[in-house]
Design a protein around this motif. Structure first.
Motif, PDB file in Angstrom:
ATOM      1  N   GLY A  78      36.081  34.443  35.229  1.00 16.90           N
ATOM      2  CA  GLY A  78      37.385  34.398  35.974  1.00 16.90           C
ATOM      3  C   GLY A  78      37.527  34.389  37.434  1.00 16.90           C
ATOM      4  N   GLY A  79      36.207  34.583  37.767  1.00 15.38           N
ATOM      5  CA  GLY A  79      36.520  34.665  39.369  1.00 15.38           C
ATOM      6  C   GLY A  79      36.718  33.361  39.985  1.00 15.38           C
ATOM      7  N   GLY A  80      36.926  33.258  41.241  1.00 16.42           N
ATOM      8  CA  GLY A  80      37.144  32.060  41.988  1.00 16.42           C
ATOM      9  C   GLY A  80      37.734  32.226  43.521  1.00 16.42           C
ATOM     10  N   LEU A  81      38.129  31.029  44.020  1.00 11.43           N
ATOM     11  CA  LEU A  81      38.526  31.216  45.529  1.00 11.43           C
ATOM     12  C   LEU A  81      40.130  31.212  45.390  1.00 11.43           C
ATOM     13  CD1 LEU A  81      37.375  30.889  48.254  1.00 11.43           C
ATOM     14  CD2 LEU A  81      37.853  28.272  48.047  1.00 11.43           C
ATOM     15  N   VAL A  82      40.548  31.988  45.897  1.00 13.18           N
ATOM     16  CA  VAL A  82      42.015  32.061  46.072  1.00 13.18           C
ATOM     17  C   VAL A  82      42.474  32.618  47.477  1.00 13.18           C
ATOM     18  CG1 VAL A  82      41.902  34.544  45.259  1.00 13.18           C
ATOM     19  CG2 VAL A  82      43.860  33.607  44.886  1.00 13.18           C
ATOM     20  N   GLN A  83      43.657  32.156  47.965  1.00 16.29           N
ATOM     21  CA  GLN A  83      44.164  32.403  49.072  1.00 16.29           C
ATOM     22  C   GLN A  83      44.961  34.005  49.074  1.00 16.29           C
ATOM     23  OE1 GLN A  83      47.493  29.802  50.485  1.00 16.29           O
ATOM     24  NE2 GLN A  83      46.791  30.434  52.573  1.00 16.29           N
ATOM     25  N   SER A  84      44.672  34.526  50.243  1.00 17.17           N
ATOM     26  CA  SER A  84      45.274  36.041  50.297  1.00 17.17           C
ATOM     27  C   SER A  84      46.610  35.963  49.908  1.00 17.17           C
ATOM     28  CB  SER A  84      45.143  36.323  51.712  1.00 17.17           C
ATOM     29  OG  SER A  84      45.873  37.754  52.073  1.00 17.17           O
ATOM     30  N   GLY A  85      46.864  37.037  49.039  1.00 21.12           N
ATOM     31  CA  GLY A  85      48.318  37.170  48.467  1.00 21.12           C
ATOM     32  C   GLY A  85      48.266  36.699  46.939  1.00 21.12           C
ATOM     33  N   GLY A  86      47.217  35.719  46.528  1.00 19.43           N
ATOM     34  CA  GLY A  86      47.390  35.152  45.354  1.00 19.43           C
ATOM     35  C   GLY A  86      46.720  36.228  44.249  1.00 19.43           C
ATOM     36  N   SER A  87      46.542  35.595  43.134  1.00 22.50           N
ATOM     37  CA  SER A  87      46.085  36.322  41.896  1.00 22.50           C
ATOM     38  C   SER A  87      45.141  35.732  41.118  1.00 22.50           C
ATOM     39  CB  SER A  87      47.472  36.452  40.969  1.00 22.50           C
ATOM     40  OG  SER A  87      48.543  37.208  41.486  1.00 22.50           O
ATOM     41  N   LEU A  88      44.416  36.522  40.459  1.00 19.44           N
ATOM     42  CA  LEU A  88      43.243  36.182  39.549  1.00 19.44           C
ATOM     43  C   LEU A  88      43.159  37.108  38.576  1.00 19.44           C
ATOM     44  CD1 LEU A  88      40.191  35.524  41.807  1.00 19.44           C
ATOM     45  CD2 LEU A  88      41.479  33.612  40.462  1.00 19.44           C
ATOM     46  N   ARG A  89      42.778  36.686  37.284  1.00 15.89           N
ATOM     47  CA  ARG A  89      42.476  37.305  35.778  1.00 15.89           C
ATOM     48  C   ARG A  89      41.120  37.411  35.396  1.00 15.89           C
ATOM     49  NH1 ARG A  89      45.159  37.605  30.040  1.00 15.89           N
ATOM     50  NH2 ARG A  89      43.921  35.763  29.481  1.00 15.89           N
ATOM     51  N   LEU A  90      40.366  38.371  35.685  1.00 10.76           N
ATOM     52  CA  LEU A  90      38.977  38.493  35.369  1.00 10.76           C
ATOM     53  C   LEU A  90      38.789  38.898  33.829  1.00 10.76           C
ATOM     54  CD1 LEU A  90      37.441  40.327  38.377  1.00 10.76           C
ATOM     55  CD2 LEU A  90      37.948  37.958  37.975  1.00 10.76           C
ATOM     56  N   SER A  91      37.912  38.295  32.963  1.00 11.18           N
ATOM     57  CA  SER A  91      37.668  38.711  31.812  1.00 11.18           C
ATOM     58  C   SER A  91      36.312  39.171  31.661  1.00 11.18           C
ATOM     59  CB  SER A  91      38.033  37.544  30.882  1.00 11.18           C
ATOM     60  OG  SER A  91      39.250  36.914  30.959  1.00 11.18           O
ATOM     61  N   CYS A  92      36.226  39.962  30.543  1.00 11.62           N
ATOM     62  CA  CYS A  92      34.943  40.697  30.233  1.00 11.62           C
ATOM     63  C   CYS A  92      34.695  40.626  28.938  1.00 11.62           C
ATOM     64  CB  CYS A  92      34.705  42.126  30.800  1.00 11.62           C
ATOM     65  SG  CYS A  92      33.103  42.886  30.296  1.00 11.62           S
ATOM     66  N   ALA A  93      33.771  39.756  28.301  1.00 14.46           N
ATOM     67  CA  ALA A  93      33.622  39.463  26.735  1.00 14.46           C
ATOM     68  C   ALA A  93      32.722  40.430  26.477  1.00 14.46           C
ATOM     69  CB  ALA A  93      33.530  38.097  26.569  1.00 14.46           C
ATOM     70  N   ALA A  94      32.734  41.164  25.304  1.00 15.80           N
ATOM     71  CA  ALA A  94      31.583  41.966  24.769  1.00 15.80           C
ATOM     72  C   ALA A  94      31.121  41.590  23.453  1.00 15.80           C
ATOM     73  CB  ALA A  94      32.279  43.299  24.408  1.00 15.80           C
ATOM     74  N   SER A  95      29.702  41.848  23.393  1.00 18.14           N
ATOM     75  CA  SER A  95      28.917  41.091  22.281  1.00 18.14           C
ATOM     76  C   SER A  95      29.422  41.906  20.934  1.00 18.14           C
ATOM     77  CB  SER A  95      27.559  41.150  22.730  1.00 18.14           C
ATOM     78  OG  SER A  95      27.085  42.532  22.668  1.00 18.14           O
ATOM     79  N   GLU A  96      29.977  43.019  21.036  1.00 12.52           N
ATOM     80  CA  GLU A  96      30.444  43.764  19.737  1.00 12.52           C
ATOM     81  C   GLU A  96      31.525  44.144  19.974  1.00 12.52           C
ATOM     82  OE1 GLU A  96      27.480  46.883  20.449  1.00 12.52           O
ATOM     83  OE2 GLU A  96      29.208  48.284  20.405  1.00 12.52           O
ATOM     84  N   THR A  97      32.369  44.477  18.703  1.00  6.67           N
ATOM     85  CA  THR A  97      33.969  44.884  18.660  1.00  6.67           C
ATOM     86  C   THR A  97      33.988  45.831  19.767  1.00  6.67           C
ATOM     87  OG1 THR A  97      33.349  46.304  17.006  1.00  6.67           O
ATOM     88  CG2 THR A  97      34.170  44.014  16.451  1.00  6.67           C
ATOM     89  N   SER A  98      34.974  45.889  20.595  1.00  3.80           N
ATOM     90  CA  SER A  98      35.082  46.645  21.758  1.00  3.80           C
ATOM     91  C   SER A  98      35.847  47.980  21.214  1.00  3.80           C
ATOM     92  CB  SER A  98      36.140  45.801  22.923  1.00  3.80           C
ATOM     93  OG  SER A  98      37.449  45.714  22.094  1.00  3.80           O
ATOM     94  N   VAL A  99      36.364  48.029  20.019  1.00  5.54           N
ATOM     95  CA  VAL A  99      36.831  49.073  19.567  1.00  5.54           C
ATOM     96  C   VAL A  99      35.822  50.048  19.531  1.00  5.54           C
ATOM     97  CG1 VAL A  99      36.412  48.485  17.003  1.00  5.54           C
ATOM     98  CG2 VAL A  99      38.164  50.158  17.523  1.00  5.54           C
ATOM     99  N   SER A 100      34.685  49.781  19.346  1.00  6.42           N
ATOM    100  CA  SER A 100      33.645  50.953  19.322  1.00  6.42           C
ATOM    101  C   SER A 100      32.995  51.249  20.521  1.00  6.42           C
ATOM    102  CB  SER A 100      32.401  50.177  18.428  1.00  6.42           C
ATOM    103  OG  SER A 100      31.797  49.030  19.255  1.00  6.42           O
ATOM    104  N   ILE A 101      33.640  50.652  21.484  1.00  7.61           N
ATOM    105  CA  ILE A 101      33.422  51.168  23.145  1.00  7.61           C
ATOM    106  C   ILE A 101      34.475  51.874  23.521  1.00  7.61           C
ATOM    107  CG2 ILE A 101      32.653  50.144  25.274  1.00  7.61           C
ATOM    108  CD1 ILE A 101      31.798  47.483  23.924  1.00  7.61           C
ATOM    109  N   SER A 102      34.074  53.179  23.999  1.00  9.26           N
ATOM    110  CA  SER A 102      35.197  54.111  24.331  1.00  9.26           C
ATOM    111  C   SER A 102      35.637  53.569  25.719  1.00  9.26           C
ATOM    112  CB  SER A 102      34.603  55.396  24.091  1.00  9.26           C
ATOM    113  OG  SER A 102      33.603  55.573  24.900  1.00  9.26           O
ATOM    114  N   VAL A 103      34.790  53.465  26.458  1.00  9.16           N
ATOM    115  CA  VAL A 103      35.353  53.033  27.793  1.00  9.16           C
ATOM    116  C   VAL A 103      34.957  51.751  28.532  1.00  9.16           C
ATOM    117  CG1 VAL A 103      33.263  54.401  28.822  1.00  9.16           C
ATOM    118  CG2 VAL A 103      35.583  54.150  30.230  1.00  9.16           C
ATOM    119  N   MET A 104      35.831  51.296  29.032  1.00  9.33           N
ATOM    120  CA  MET A 104      34.972  50.005  30.026  1.00  9.33           C
ATOM    121  C   MET A 104      35.520  49.907  31.370  1.00  9.33           C
ATOM    122  SD  MET A 104      33.581  48.016  27.857  1.00  9.33           S
ATOM    123  CE  MET A 104      33.777  46.277  28.922  1.00  9.33           C
TER     124      MET A 104
END
Length: 126
Positions: free
Chosen positions: A8-34
């Motif tokens: 989700g990274g990229g090049l953006v102008q100041s004041g703009g927005s981005l949304r980063l994503s982090c995909a886990a290899s296992e169900t994140s319900v088993s991961i208590s903190v990210m």
């Protein structure tokens, strides 16, 4: 060990927005903190935000009011919505399913903490 892939990274102008994503290899319900971290060129790695379960997020001071961390348990994905981006937000952003024992409100963490993937590059230009 859970595998995490950032995107989700990229090049953006100041004041703009981005949304980063982090995909886990296992169900994140088993991961208590990210957590989302970042490292700018020549600077130390910082904790940006962390989420425990689906509540109680932590934000470093520089991220408060601009960034939002969230997670979609069904998709085993954690997001970092970044708004009002500034050139000083330029960095490689990483996610991690662990938090260091100690961290500060300014995002400072021990530099020997954690193992890291490739991350996703964010460049904010003015």
């Amino acid at each position: 060990q859970v595998q995490l892939v950032e995107s989700g990274g990229g090049l953006v102008q100041s004041g703009g927005s981005l949304r980063l994503s982090c995909a886990a290899s296992e169900t994140s319900v088993s991961i208590s903190v990210m957590g989302w971290y970042r490292q700018a060129p020549g600077k130390q790695r910082q904790l940006v935000a962390a989420i425990y379960g689906s509540e109680n997020p932590f934000y470093a001071t520089f991220a408060k009011g601009r960034f939002t961390i969230s997670r979609d348990t069904a998709k085993s994905t954690v997001y970092l919505q970044m708004n009002s981006l500034k050139p000083e937000d330029t960095a490689v952003y990483y996610c991690n399913s662990e938090l260091p024992d100690f961290y500060d409100f300014d995002g400072s963490i021990p530099q020997d903490f954690g193992s890291w993937g490739k991350g996703t590059q964010v460049i904010v230009y003015s």
